[in-house]
Design an enzyme around this catalytic site. Structure first.
Site, PDB file in Angstrom:
ATOM      1  N   HIS A   1      -3.966   4.205   6.634  1.00  0.00           N
ATOM      2  CA  HIS A   1      -2.856   3.744   5.788  1.00  0.00           C
ATOM      3  C   HIS A   1      -1.499   3.972   6.442  1.00  0.00           C
ATOM      4  O   HIS A   1      -1.300   4.947   7.170  1.00  0.00           O
ATOM      5  CB  HIS A   1      -2.899   4.474   4.441  1.00  0.00           C
ATOM      6  CG  HIS A   1      -4.175   4.252   3.698  1.00  0.00           C
ATOM      7  ND1 HIS A   1      -4.359   3.201   2.823  1.00  0.00           N
ATOM      8  CD2 HIS A   1      -5.341   4.930   3.705  1.00  0.00           C
ATOM      9  CE1 HIS A   1      -5.580   3.255   2.333  1.00  0.00           C
ATOM     10  NE2 HIS A   1      -6.202   4.304   2.848  1.00  0.00           N
TER      11      HIS A   1
ATOM     12  N   SER B   1      -5.644   8.406   9.640  1.00  0.00           N
ATOM     13  CA  SER B   1      -5.612   7.637   8.401  1.00  0.00           C
ATOM     14  C   SER B   1      -5.617   6.137   8.694  1.00  0.00           C
ATOM     15  O   SER B   1      -5.171   5.689   9.751  1.00  0.00           O
ATOM     16  CB  SER B   1      -4.352   8.008   7.604  1.00  0.00           C
ATOM     17  OG  SER B   1      -4.273   7.207   6.452  1.00  0.00           O
TER      18      SER B   1
ATOM     19  N   ASP C   1       0.839  -1.206   0.000  1.00  0.00           N
ATOM     20  CA  ASP C   1       0.000   0.000   0.000  1.00  0.00           C
ATOM     21  C   ASP C   1       0.878   1.261   0.000  1.00  0.00           C
ATOM     22  O   ASP C   1       1.745   1.421   0.861  1.00  0.00           O
ATOM     23  CB  ASP C   1      -0.872  -0.061   1.261  1.00  0.00           C
ATOM     24  CG  ASP C   1      -1.778   1.148   1.465  1.00  0.00           C
ATOM     25  OD1 ASP C   1      -1.912   1.962   0.531  1.00  0.00           O
ATOM     26  OD2 ASP C   1      -2.365   1.251   2.564  1.00  0.00           O
TER      27      ASP C   1
END
Length: 557
Positions: A370, A368, A199
């Site tokens: 991520h 987030s 990612d």
């Protein structure tokens, strides 16, 4: 020794069909010998120039051409950009879907809407479990993200192990469930990993992503500050952990919760049913009962944090919501950050809310889902892949992760910045891009899938910028004698009532064009239409410096 040599030469193809040139529409095919498995199948939202388009789904021409090879879909988690396109694709490619419990629950909502629930085979997988499918063994590994039940996948083949992280972060204090299974990533790294697909969404951000637990403190502070106001919180429908936090805080402060937005209601029903959301007794109320409570006893959880035109918060801001009217003093919390490309739409909604006297809050109300740079580096240090293939993000995000991979000791020539549609062939000996397959994205407009293409979009853009003039003429059958018209209809070009002289002149130009056709004995309708278009275009450009779309229509009577 001969077997070892044979093993070394085995090749696997990695074919990203989306998710590599923008945020969203994540889908990657893995092809080994005569079998294909697909990881994720998401949508992306339309860009500004995609007028009238509702969403964009991946182009799966390659999968359809190799239908007999496709064994199944493996889904990493339940966000729209990973599951949203499944019902559109499964209609034509009916293969099993494998995912964890909550993810399957969210997929089932979509299958139900598209009448595919009974036709689609679904298998719920637990973390640590593996699925054998043809020459593939796919292992689900626990990760953290902004939705529960997120997984990374270890794809075991005779060509080597490929690790696909899905969307992930490393959260040592997650709100729901366990921490990411770092031990398993390290074990795979010791075995030897051929490639890591990681990612890249936050690859440009230094440091670590903060824990979801920190948002709980912010909500506590906000609820304590706005004790006499009605509170409205906008977040992603699928951010189940965030919804749980809002419910927890509302209950703590003695407030009733109302849920708004169809997708939010659907997700909450499924998450609650499967045990991923716990709603304290007497906390949730129907919107019809809102009038029975004072503002300081209410919290609304709503969709629309991305400024989507039809979402509940956008309708409240535009005064088109049937049940909720924004009033001065409302505290509206945006618990998300705008997805790249949505900034304008979000700003518009914030301004509309502010003009109604609402207090809009968006600081520190979101973390987030991520991984930032240090977490990505940790993933590389554990997995130790031979090849690095950054995924999920715009080109600058992929580039940032490529730099991180090199800094972690991966050879520069072993880092592949792919584009959607590239076919990357890998073995322990070599890796190269060997081809290209279609991967442009298919537009969905209402119930139409793929019937609006680039030519139609160009027409829509042209119409939106220049307007339209329709010229209607009725000819006598056989003689080409003008019986009525030309009648001129204008849309988005000029306001007809205030432009009579110009409309008269347009009629005259068309009459002159028709006389020209009669003099030259031109009776072909196509040619007549082209002459009218050319003459009218020339006049309007000369007079007004405008080029509307001109549409001549000939009727025979």
């Amino acid at each position: 020794m001969k077997n070892d040599m044979n093993e070394e030469c085995k090749k696997i193809k990695i074919i990203p069909l989306g998710g590599l040139d923008k945020i969203g529409m994540n889908i990657t095919a893995f092809e080994y010998e005569d079998s294909i498995i697909v990881v994720d199948c998401g949508i992306s939202f339309p860009e500004d120039d995609m007028l009238g388009i509702d969403l964009v789904i991946p182009d799966v021409t390659y999968l359809m051409e190799n239908k007999e090879k496709v064994k199944g879909f493996f889904i990493t988690h339940g966000h729209e950009d990973h599951i949203g396109a499944l019902p559109y694709i499964l209609k034509d490619l009916n293969v099993p879907v494998y995912a964890t419990k909550l993810t399957i629950g969210l997929i089932e909502i979509k299958l139900k809407e598209h009448n595919l629930l009974n036709k689609t085979k679904r298998k719920t997988v637990k973390h640590g479990q593996s699925i054998n499918l043809g020459p593939f063994r796919v292992e689900f590994i626990k990760t953290n993200h902004s939705i529960a039940d997120a997984s990374a996948l270890a794809i075991h083949t005779q060509a080597g192990i490929i690790v696909h992280t899905g969307d992930f972060k490393i959260d040592y204090t997650p709100l729901f469930g366990d921490t990411i299974d770092l031990q398993r990533f390290a074990e795979l790294g010791k075995k030897g990993v051929l490639a890591l697909l990681c990612d890249s969404t936050n690859a440009k951000r230094p440091g670590f992503t903060v824990s979801e637990k920190l948002v709980a403190k912010t909500f506590d502070n906000l609820f304590a500050e706005y004790t006499s106001n009605r509170i409205i919180v906008a977040t992603f429908a699928s951010n189940v952990d965030r919804v749980q936090q809002i419910i927890n805080t509302a209950s703590k402060f003695g407030r009733k919760v109302i849920v708004q937005g169809r997708s939010m209601v659907n997700v909450m029903e499924v998450a609650s049913e499967l045990g991923y959301i716990t709603i304290p007794e007497n906390t949730l109320i129907d919107i019809e009962l809102m009038k029975n409570y004072p503002d300081d006893k209410l919290v609304l959880i709503t969709t629309g944090s991305q400024g989507e035109a039809m979402a509940a918060l956008s309708r409240m801001a535009a005064s088109t919501h049937r049940k909720v009217t924004i009033k001065p003093g409302d505290a509206i919390i945006f618990s998300s950050t705008p997805i790249p490309g949505n900034e304008k739409a979000v700003s518009k909604v914030i301004n509309e809310l502010a003009m109604k006297g609402a207090k809009v809050i968006f600081e520190d109300t979101h973390v987030s889902g991520h991984a930032c740079q240090e977490e990505i580096k940790l993933m590389y240090s554990l997995v130790k892949p031979k090849y690095a293939i950054p995924i999920h993000g715009e080109y600058s995000h992929l580039m940032a992760q490529a730099d991180l991979a090199v800094s972690m000791g991966i050879d520069k020539e072993n880092v592949f910045l792919l584009q959607s549609g590239n076919v990357l062939e890998l073995s322990k000996e070599m890796a190269e891009i060997v081809g290209q397959v279609p991967a442009k994205g298919i537009f969905v407009d209402g119930l139409g899938v793929g019937d609006v293409g680039n030519i139609v979009l160009k027409d829509r853009q042209y119409l939106s910028q220049n307007g339209l003039i329709i010229v209607v003429m009725t000819f006598e059958k056989g003689s080409m004698q003008l019986l009525s018209g030309p009648d001129i209809v204008s849309r988005g070009f000029i306001y007809v009532r205030e432009s009579e002289p110009l409309m008269r002149e347009i009629r005259n130009i068309v009459k002159v064009s028709l006389e020209k056709c009669q003099d030259k004995n031109i009776s072909d309708w196509g040619k007549i239409k082209n002459i009218i278009k050319d003459d009218l275009n020339e006049y309007l450009w000369k007079e007004l410096r405008r080029s509307p779309l001109i549409l001549p229509i000939i009727v025979e009577a």
